[in-house]
Design an enzyme around this catalytic site. Structure first.
Site, PDB file in Angstrom:
ATOM      1  N   CYS A   1     -35.201 -29.010  29.081  1.00 37.35           N
ATOM      2  CA  CYS A   1     -35.812 -27.979  29.069  1.00 37.35           C
ATOM      3  C   CYS A   1     -37.131 -27.757  28.392  1.00 37.35           C
ATOM      4  CB  CYS A   1     -34.953 -26.750  28.851  1.00 37.35           C
ATOM      5  SG  CYS A   1     -35.537 -24.874  29.032  1.00 37.35           S
TER       6      CYS A   1
ATOM      7  N   LYS B   1     -29.894 -32.145  23.618  1.00 29.24           N
ATOM      8  CA  LYS B   1     -30.981 -31.836  22.930  1.00 29.24           C
ATOM      9  C   LYS B   1     -31.593 -32.163  21.938  1.00 29.24           C
ATOM     10  CE  LYS B   1     -33.696 -27.526  25.045  1.00 29.24           C
ATOM     11  NZ  LYS B   1     -33.426 -26.141  24.853  1.00 29.24           N
TER      12      LYS B   1
ATOM     13  N   GLU C   1     -30.014 -26.838  33.502  1.00 27.60           N
ATOM     14  CA  GLU C   1     -29.638 -26.235  32.207  1.00 27.60           C
ATOM     15  C   GLU C   1     -28.881 -25.330  32.407  1.00 27.60           C
ATOM     16  OE1 GLU C   1     -32.381 -24.857  29.152  1.00 27.60           O
ATOM     17  OE2 GLU C   1     -31.832 -25.665  27.177  1.00 27.60           O
TER      18      GLU C   1
END
Ligand SMILES: O=C(O)CNC(=O)[C@H](CS)NC(=O)CCC(=O)C(=O)O
Length: 272
Positions: A158, A115, A43
């Site tokens: 993440c 995300k 990321e």
């Protein structure tokens, strides 16, 4: 699916886009020289700096990051995941999607994910994160890319790693490999990173490939490092430690099949 080597890259990205891409290219070359055919970048690989600065440069970062991934994949004839970079939201200059992009060896985009879970957390070490101040949450479950050669690959980013239902969705859709590219904070990472990666691998009997950020990026921003590859039994096959570098390991359909035979928990689900 065949047996092949996968690499999870570990970087110390900074607010300098050009330098980050140079660092990424060096690590991709290293992974290719060691035989990797599937390579994941962490990321924020293209930019890790202040939120406002990221937003101001989002258009440039998005264009250059995407072009970089396609050029690298074609040049080295590998499949590459860019584990998260800002892509501006149309008609909203104040927000970008935190986007992961998977590109195949012909340089074609094969999978994209925005995300969903944003890191709005006051970490007990005194650092405050408000990802939602500049990032627009995606509203779709992540896709799976199905490759005859590399297997079925599911994307995530993440903080998503803390939401097991996302990975359950992926494994129920047939995922065999879960990508978890991250910029985990040093504070949370020391206690949670390894446990979360192993949990996602074990409970879904999937390989986990987790590229990572490490070290000091700017000001007081430190990441945990430990880019990791976990096998479907939960065994850590490779760990990049704390310096920039790579974690590289074999992804084996025979091992996957063996673990799923020995531990058929995906078939024993009652509630979901
Ligand atoms: O800051 C940016 O530029 C881009 N975004 C990130 O680095 C993201 C959101 S702040 N980091 C995480 O999700 C860390 C999660 C984490 O560390 C945990 O779950 O404990």
């Amino acid at each position: 699916m065949m047996s092949y080597l996968a690499a999870a890259l570990q970087m110390t990205s900074t607010p300098d886009l050009e330098k980050n891409l140079v660092q990424a290219e060096e690590l991709i070359e290293l992974a290719v020289r060691q035989g990797a055919e599937l390579i994941g970048l962490p990321e924020n690989f293209a930019f890790l700096g202040r939120e406002e600065e990221k937003l101001a440069q989002a258009e440039t970062i998005a264009l250059k990051a995407e072009k970089f991934l396609k050029t690298m994949a074609q040049r080295f004839q590998v499949t590459i995941l860019g584990g998260g970079f800002p892509v501006p939201v149309e008609n909203n200059p104040n927000k970008a999607y935190n986007t992961a992009l998977l590109v195949d060896p012909s340089g074609i985009e094969v999978s994209r994910y925005e995300k969903v879970h944003l890191f709005d957390v006051n970490v007990p070490d005194g650092n405050t994160y408000r990802e939602s101040s500049t990032v627009m949450a995606g509203n779709a479950l992540p896709p799976i890319y199905s490759s005859d050669k590399l297997g079925k690959i599911g994307l995530s980013i993440c903080y998503d790693v803390r939401f097991p239902e996302l990975y359950r969705h992926l494994s129920l859709k047939g995922a065999e490999i879960l990508f978890i590219p991250a910029a985990f904070t040093a504070f949370t990472g020391k206690d949670h990173w390894k446990a979360l990666l192993q949990a996602r691998a074990i409970e879904n009997t999937c390989y986990v490939i987790a590229p990572a950020q490490t070290g000091n990026h700017y000001e007081r921003r430190y990441s945990h490092g430990h880019a990791t590859i976990v096998d479907p039994w939960g065994v850590i096959l490779a760990d990049a430690g704390e310096k920039p570098g790579i974690a590289i390991a074999e992804i084996s359909p025979i091992r996957l099949e063996q673990v799923r035979r020995q531990m058929p928990s995906l078939q024993h689900r009652v509630f979901a």
